[in-house]
Design a protein around this motif. Sequence first.
Motif, PDB file in Angstrom:
ATOM      1  N   GLU A  55      75.001  20.222  49.628  1.00  0.00           N
ATOM      2  CA  GLU A  55      73.648  20.194  49.049  1.00  0.00           C
ATOM      3  C   GLU A  55      73.719  20.013  47.532  1.00  0.00           C
ATOM      4  O   GLU A  55      74.651  20.465  46.880  1.00  0.00           O
ATOM      5  CB  GLU A  55      72.900  21.497  49.352  1.00  0.00           C
ATOM      6  N   HIS A  56      72.667  19.386  46.990  1.00  0.00           N
ATOM      7  CA  HIS A  56      72.481  19.370  45.547  1.00  0.00           C
ATOM      8  C   HIS A  56      72.182  20.793  45.069  1.00  0.00           C
ATOM      9  O   HIS A  56      71.666  21.613  45.839  1.00  0.00           O
ATOM     10  CB  HIS A  56      71.281  18.497  45.172  1.00  0.00           C
ATOM     11  N   PRO A  57      72.438  21.071  43.801  1.00  0.00           N
ATOM     12  CA  PRO A  57      71.942  22.344  43.264  1.00  0.00           C
ATOM     13  C   PRO A  57      70.429  22.437  43.509  1.00  0.00           C
ATOM     14  O   PRO A  57      69.723  21.422  43.447  1.00  0.00           O
ATOM     15  CB  PRO A  57      72.251  22.240  41.763  1.00  0.00           C
ATOM     16  N   GLU A 112      68.042  23.445  41.747  1.00  0.00           N
ATOM     17  CA  GLU A 112      67.207  22.988  40.632  1.00  0.00           C
ATOM     18  C   GLU A 112      67.125  21.460  40.603  1.00  0.00           C
ATOM     19  O   GLU A 112      66.107  20.892  40.189  1.00  0.00           O
ATOM     20  CB  GLU A 112      67.773  23.483  39.298  1.00  0.00           C
ATOM     21  N   ILE A 128      67.137  19.654  43.297  1.00  0.00           N
ATOM     22  CA  ILE A 128      66.170  19.321  44.351  1.00  0.00           C
ATOM     23  C   ILE A 128      64.746  19.420  43.800  1.00  0.00           C
ATOM     24  O   ILE A 128      63.904  18.550  44.060  1.00  0.00           O
ATOM     25  CB  ILE A 128      66.385  20.227  45.573  1.00  0.00           C
ATOM     26  N   GLN A 129      64.482  20.467  43.001  1.00  0.00           N
ATOM     27  CA  GLN A 129      63.154  20.569  42.380  1.00  0.00           C
ATOM     28  C   GLN A 129      62.884  19.344  41.504  1.00  0.00           C
ATOM     29  O   GLN A 129      61.781  18.792  41.517  1.00  0.00           O
ATOM     30  CB  GLN A 129      63.055  21.813  41.485  1.00  0.00           C
ATOM     31  N   MET A 184      64.271  16.302  41.723  1.00  0.00           N
ATOM     32  CA  MET A 184      64.105  15.096  42.551  1.00  0.00           C
ATOM     33  C   MET A 184      62.700  15.055  43.155  1.00  0.00           C
ATOM     34  O   MET A 184      62.056  13.995  43.193  1.00  0.00           O
ATOM     35  CB  MET A 184      65.151  15.082  43.676  1.00  0.00           C
ATOM     36  N   ALA A 185      62.246  16.220  43.614  1.00  0.00           N
ATOM     37  CA  ALA A 185      60.901  16.284  44.206  1.00  0.00           C
ATOM     38  C   ALA A 185      59.841  15.973  43.150  1.00  0.00           C
ATOM     39  O   ALA A 185      58.873  15.251  43.416  1.00  0.00           O
ATOM     40  CB  ALA A 185      60.669  17.659  44.826  1.00  0.00           C
ATOM     41  N   ARG A 240      59.904  12.151  42.417  1.00  0.00           N
ATOM     42  CA  ARG A 240      59.299  11.365  43.498  1.00  0.00           C
ATOM     43  C   ARG A 240      57.788  11.589  43.579  1.00  0.00           C
ATOM     44  O   ARG A 240      57.016  10.647  43.767  1.00  0.00           O
ATOM     45  CB  ARG A 240      59.942  11.730  44.833  1.00  0.00           C
ATOM     46  N   ALA A 241      57.363  12.856  43.429  1.00  0.00           N
ATOM     47  CA  ALA A 241      55.942  13.174  43.590  1.00  0.00           C
ATOM     48  C   ALA A 241      55.080  12.389  42.600  1.00  0.00           C
ATOM     49  O   ALA A 241      53.991  11.938  42.949  1.00  0.00           O
ATOM     50  CB  ALA A 241      55.710  14.677  43.424  1.00  0.00           C
ATOM     51  N   TRP A 300      65.664   9.383  43.235  1.00  0.00           N
ATOM     52  CA  TRP A 300      67.105   9.437  43.506  1.00  0.00           C
ATOM     53  C   TRP A 300      67.892   9.435  42.200  1.00  0.00           C
ATOM     54  O   TRP A 300      67.462   8.855  41.198  1.00  0.00           O
ATOM     55  CB  TRP A 300      67.533   8.244  44.372  1.00  0.00           C
ATOM     56  N   GLU A 360      53.245  15.311  50.147  1.00  0.00           N
ATOM     57  CA  GLU A 360      53.730  14.557  48.987  1.00  0.00           C
ATOM     58  C   GLU A 360      53.020  14.978  47.703  1.00  0.00           C
ATOM     59  O   GLU A 360      53.419  14.569  46.608  1.00  0.00           O
ATOM     60  CB  GLU A 360      53.536  13.054  49.205  1.00  0.00           C
ATOM     61  N   ILE A 399      63.160  16.532  51.104  1.00  0.00           N
ATOM     62  CA  ILE A 399      63.389  17.052  49.743  1.00  0.00           C
ATOM     63  C   ILE A 399      62.094  17.652  49.189  1.00  0.00           C
ATOM     64  O   ILE A 399      62.097  18.731  48.589  1.00  0.00           O
ATOM     65  CB  ILE A 399      63.956  15.943  48.833  1.00  0.00           C
ATOM     66  N   GLN A 400      60.977  16.966  49.426  1.00  0.00           N
ATOM     67  CA  GLN A 400      59.687  17.534  48.995  1.00  0.00           C
ATOM     68  C   GLN A 400      59.454  18.894  49.659  1.00  0.00           C
ATOM     69  O   GLN A 400      58.995  19.842  49.025  1.00  0.00           O
ATOM     70  CB  GLN A 400      58.517  16.607  49.369  1.00  0.00           C
ATOM     71  N   ALA A 417      61.754  21.593  48.227  1.00  0.00           N
ATOM     72  CA  ALA A 417      61.274  21.993  46.901  1.00  0.00           C
ATOM     73  C   ALA A 417      60.040  22.885  47.027  1.00  0.00           C
ATOM     74  O   ALA A 417      59.914  23.888  46.311  1.00  0.00           O
ATOM     75  CB  ALA A 417      60.961  20.754  46.058  1.00  0.00           C
TER      76      ALA A 417
END
Lengths: 269, 269
Positions: A177-179, A181, A183-184, A186-187, A190-191, A222, B146, B183-184, B187
């Motif tokens: 897994e990514h750390p 933080e 993931i937060q 990346m989200a 993307r959002a 990404w 999203e 991922i969303q 998070a």
Amino acid sequence: MVRAVELAPILGDLSGNIGRITEAIAQAVSDGVQLLVLPELATTGYYLVSREAALAASLRTDAPQFTRWAAMLAPDTVVVVGFAERRGDIAYNSAAVLSSGGLLALYRKVHLWDEEKSIFAAGDETQPVVETPLGRIGVLICYDLEFPEVPRSLALRGAELLVVPTNWPLLARPEGEHPPEVIQAMAAARASAIPVVCCDRCGIEAGKLWTEGTTIIGSDGWAAGVRNSHVVTATVTLNAGAGQIGPRNHVIADRRPNHYAALVTGDEQ
Amino acid sequence: MVRAVELAPILGDLSGNIGRITEAIAQAVSDGVQLLVLPELATTGYYLVSREAALAASLRTDAPQFTRWAAMLAPDTVVVVGFAERRGDIAYNSAAVLSSGGLLALYRKVHLWDEEKSIFAAGDETQPVVETPLGRIGVLICYDLEFPEVPRSLALRGAELLVVPTNWPLLARPEGEHPPEVIQAMAAARASAIPVVCCDRCGIEAGKLWTEGTTIIGSDGWAAGVRNSHVVTATVTLNAGAGQIGPRNHVIADRRPNHYAALVTGDEQ
């Protein structure tokens, strides 16, 4: 070209840490980097034992050091660096946005983590959207990112790219897994279809390890960077048009804010 | 015990799809599942060609089918299932929350994706927080997730667990990465320290593949489920205390809502 350099500040060693920052800036200028992001509290290290210790290693915003760093920069380049700020007897966990003209903007961390609450005053001003030669840059620091409200608000206020100077203590996580933080981040990217540049630190301090999670995330959510030791470099595209994610969908225009009142009225249990 | 079953509805085959849902419910009851989540539009399939096609395969909320499913349930168990709803001449992309007593709550998808805008009316009511025998469950559907505002608002309004019936068309992603929608969800779970149960679908429809991204995420933000073919089962702990992430930090109490005004006032560029 965007770069984040995972420095290893030495606790309380202001002049040594300034030297490390100066070196990272010089290298970035020499490499043609347009935006350089450095860690949270890069001038002092993290585990300051008291407000007095923070103040002893702090800088005022009119410190000549900022002018010196700014003088190193090419036109149309930007540096963001976390530092301990002194204003009178108050210390802040701050970030400076520098361009060749000098100190372009200042941000004082609003959401404080753990012992920071004993050392620093929380910032009173909302995370800034800074007009820079590269575009509008939103600035937040470390724990701010854990609040999805913050990166989203910056995007809504017009930020085209977010920078996150950070110090992430290493947390256990499942293999592969990514750390968390990251993931937060990346989200968040993307959002709002917006690049996010997280600059963590490295080194051991007070016997503790850091995540060394520096990541440059594109507007597609990404990771976009290439890592060379503790230097991560990437080419990112600013926000223009990225929010249109389908013929009839846009990450911002599709919002229905009248359903989001709980976000500003607090806990309505 | 929580379960999500990645069904493969057949487009427009209402009675066959009802059979598949009934089977999943029967199995869950037999296995002692307390919360069963099924996909978005599980009664109809996704790529409905028109509002008329949706209406032809839709259910009214007083359809006897809901009563029949409810009658199958043990006390203190809950089923959430996505369906095409008919109200007069209007179709909604809805989710039903069922307990042994009948239809406990209804949610009509607020954020519509792509062609859904031609077929369904958008819901007017905010995503519900449903008091169930298992605790307070927040309901959102697919594209709702999203918008980071939505899961966060549900948590602030007292939801202890989120359910997300979904149909995620397969998107390209870098090797080794979770689907972006997961991922969303991760998070969102971590940000509010709340479990999130995403139930995707499987099968090929109109020549298109689905992500088959069904994931049950714990309040720590990590996947908690065990997958057996298209059935994902997990034990999750509801929210109590999970938000306290350090001696002096809480994911909700640390919020500073006076800095989040942009979330409800819209684009302030």
